[in-house]
Design a protein around this motif. Structure first.
Motif, short mmCIF file in Angstrom:
data_model
loop_
_atom_site.label_atom_id
_atom_site.label_comp_id
_atom_site.label_asym_id
_atom_site.label_seq_id
_atom_site.Cartn_x
_atom_site.Cartn_y
_atom_site.Cartn_z
N VAL A 190 4.66 -3.61 -10.57
CA VAL A 190 4.68 -2.15 -10.49
C VAL A 190 5.44 -1.76 -9.22
CG1 VAL A 190 3.32 -0.05 -10.30
CG2 VAL A 190 2.49 -1.94 -11.70
N VAL A 191 6.44 -0.92 -9.39
CA VAL A 191 7.19 -0.39 -8.26
C VAL A 191 6.81 1.08 -8.11
CG1 VAL A 191 9.45 0.12 -7.29
CG2 VAL A 191 9.09 -2.00 -8.59
N ILE A 192 6.22 1.40 -6.96
CA ILE A 192 5.92 2.81 -6.67
C ILE A 192 7.18 3.43 -6.11
CG2 ILE A 192 4.45 4.39 -5.35
CD1 ILE A 192 2.42 2.06 -5.16
N THR A 193 7.76 4.33 -6.87
CA THR A 193 9.08 4.85 -6.51
C THR A 193 8.98 5.76 -5.28
OG1 THR A 193 8.85 6.73 -8.01
CG2 THR A 193 9.88 4.75 -8.88
N VAL A 245 -0.18 -3.80 -1.50
CA VAL A 245 1.14 -3.25 -1.78
C VAL A 245 2.16 -3.91 -0.86
CG1 VAL A 245 2.55 -1.17 -1.92
CG2 VAL A 245 0.10 -1.04 -2.42
N GLU A 246 3.16 -4.51 -1.45
CA GLU A 246 4.23 -5.12 -0.66
C GLU A 246 5.16 -4.02 -0.15
OE1 GLU A 246 6.17 -8.40 -2.63
OE2 GLU A 246 4.39 -8.77 -3.86
N ALA A 247 5.57 -4.15 1.09
CA ALA A 247 6.33 -3.09 1.75
C ALA A 247 7.83 -3.21 1.55
CB ALA A 247 6.01 -3.07 3.24
N ALA A 248 8.26 -3.92 0.55
CA ALA A 248 9.69 -4.05 0.26
C ALA A 248 9.86 -4.28 -1.23
CB ALA A 248 10.31 -5.18 1.05
N ALA A 300 9.10 0.53 -1.50
CA ALA A 300 10.09 0.41 -0.43
C ALA A 300 9.83 1.38 0.72
CB ALA A 300 11.49 0.65 -1.00
N ASP A 301 9.04 2.41 0.47
CA ASP A 301 8.77 3.43 1.48
C ASP A 301 7.43 3.13 2.13
OD1 ASP A 301 8.44 5.66 3.02
OD2 ASP A 301 8.37 7.09 1.34
#
Length: 331
Positions: A85-88, A63-66, A46-47
């Protein structure tokens, strides 16, 4: 149709929350993290300013930006045993994690395998980077801290050291940890002030680099070819190396005269004894008596300042006991 195939439950999939430390250089991820990222069907963050993103893209990882909501992500993973995978981000993505917790806690949802995967770990001393960053902001933005000088802070350094000594004498571990932090703050604060000097600036990295070089140079039995098998050998190495570094003409050089008098006497006695010098002056009065006691204490292996402080603390306790006794008797 094969009954086993139709009756088999759908594979749950896998949802990975990948955490990273801002105290570790971007791109330095653990091997399990890189394996998971490369094998994932979908990687999200998200970042869009996350420091890891340029390195992931350089490695060919899209990497998806949302980051969609919890239900959409769960549905994606469950459909076809897929991995997301969500990169926090630094705020922890609480909306997503709260949503996942509600779904998992309801008992009505078939959840994918949920995994928290640390992508990088803090090295020992990594929190010092936080201290440097915070001190830098305070120096730039705080009206009081932004105009302090070395001279302004000198008295606080002395006070903090005395408070540290008291915590050691008290044996209070919690207070000891706090007072060590206060002393460390003085070092970082002074280093940050020095960074602003227009003529001879230096930074906390310069300070650390100087002491690292000194420690390496003064421990040739660890970082060189010399040998030392006893504490006495180590001390002899230290004194020889220090003498070579300082090029002093007197053993008294480098002893701060501003320290408490008993500590000063003990330090002078230590230097003189190590150099084989017997030069205790004779004189009359309590000052010379105290000097003689300090010299004898140091020769016997007792730090006179520490010994007197211990005695003074006992004296303080005796005074308090006498006060309590007097108050109890109505005197």
């Amino acid at each position: 149709m094969n009954a086993d195939a139709t009756d088999a439950p759908a594979a749950p999939g896998r949802l990975v929350l990948l955490t990273t430390s801002h105290r570790v250089a971007p791109g330095l991820l653990s091997w399990p993290a890189w394996q998971t990222l490369r094998a994932a069907d979908r990687v999200l963050c998200a970042d869009d300013a996350h420091p890891q993103l340029p390195y992931l893209r350089e490695a060919g990882i899209a990497v998806e930006a949302a980051v969609p909501g919890a239900r959409e992500l769960v549905g994606f993973c469950r459909a076809g045993d897929r991995t997301a995978v969500v990169i926090t981000s630094t705020d922890g993505d609480t909306e997503l994690t709260d949503g996942l917790a509600r779904m998992a806690g309801s008992g009505r949802e078939t959840m994918p395998d949920l995994e928290l995967l640390p992508g990088s770990y803090d090295l020992p001393g990594a929190r010092l980077l936080d201290l440097v960053q915070i001190m830098d902001r305070i120096r730039r933005e705080c009206p009081w801290s932004g105009v302090r000088t070395h001279e302004d802070l000198a008295k606080y350094g002395i006070e903090e050291m005395y408070e540290l000594v008291e915590a050691i004498e008290e044996g209070d571990r919690e207070t000891l940890r706090e007072e060590l932090g206060d002393v460390l703050l003085q070092v970082v604060f002074h280093a940050r002030i020095a960074q602003d000097d227009p003529d001879e600036p230096f930074s906390v990295d310069d300070v650390a680099g100087t002491i690292v070089e000194k420690l390496i140079n003064r421990h040739p039995h660890l970082f060189g070819a010399d040998e030392a098998h006893t504490p006495e050998d180590v001390k002899a190495h230290w004194l020889r190396t220090k003498a070579d570094e300082k090029r002093r003409t007197s053993v008294t050089e480098g002893i701060p005269l501003g320290q408490p008098a008993l500590a000063l006497a003990g330090k002078l006695a230590s230097r003189a004894r190590t150099a084989g010098i017997d030069a205790v002056p004779a004189g009359e009065g309590v000052g010379y008596e105290l000097l003689g006691l300090a010299v004898r204490a140091e020769a016997a292996g007792t730090d006179p300042e520490t010994a007197l402080r211990a005695a003074a603390r006992t004296y303080r306790d005796a005074i308090r006991s006498a006060e309590e006794a007097a108050a109890g008797s109505g005197g």
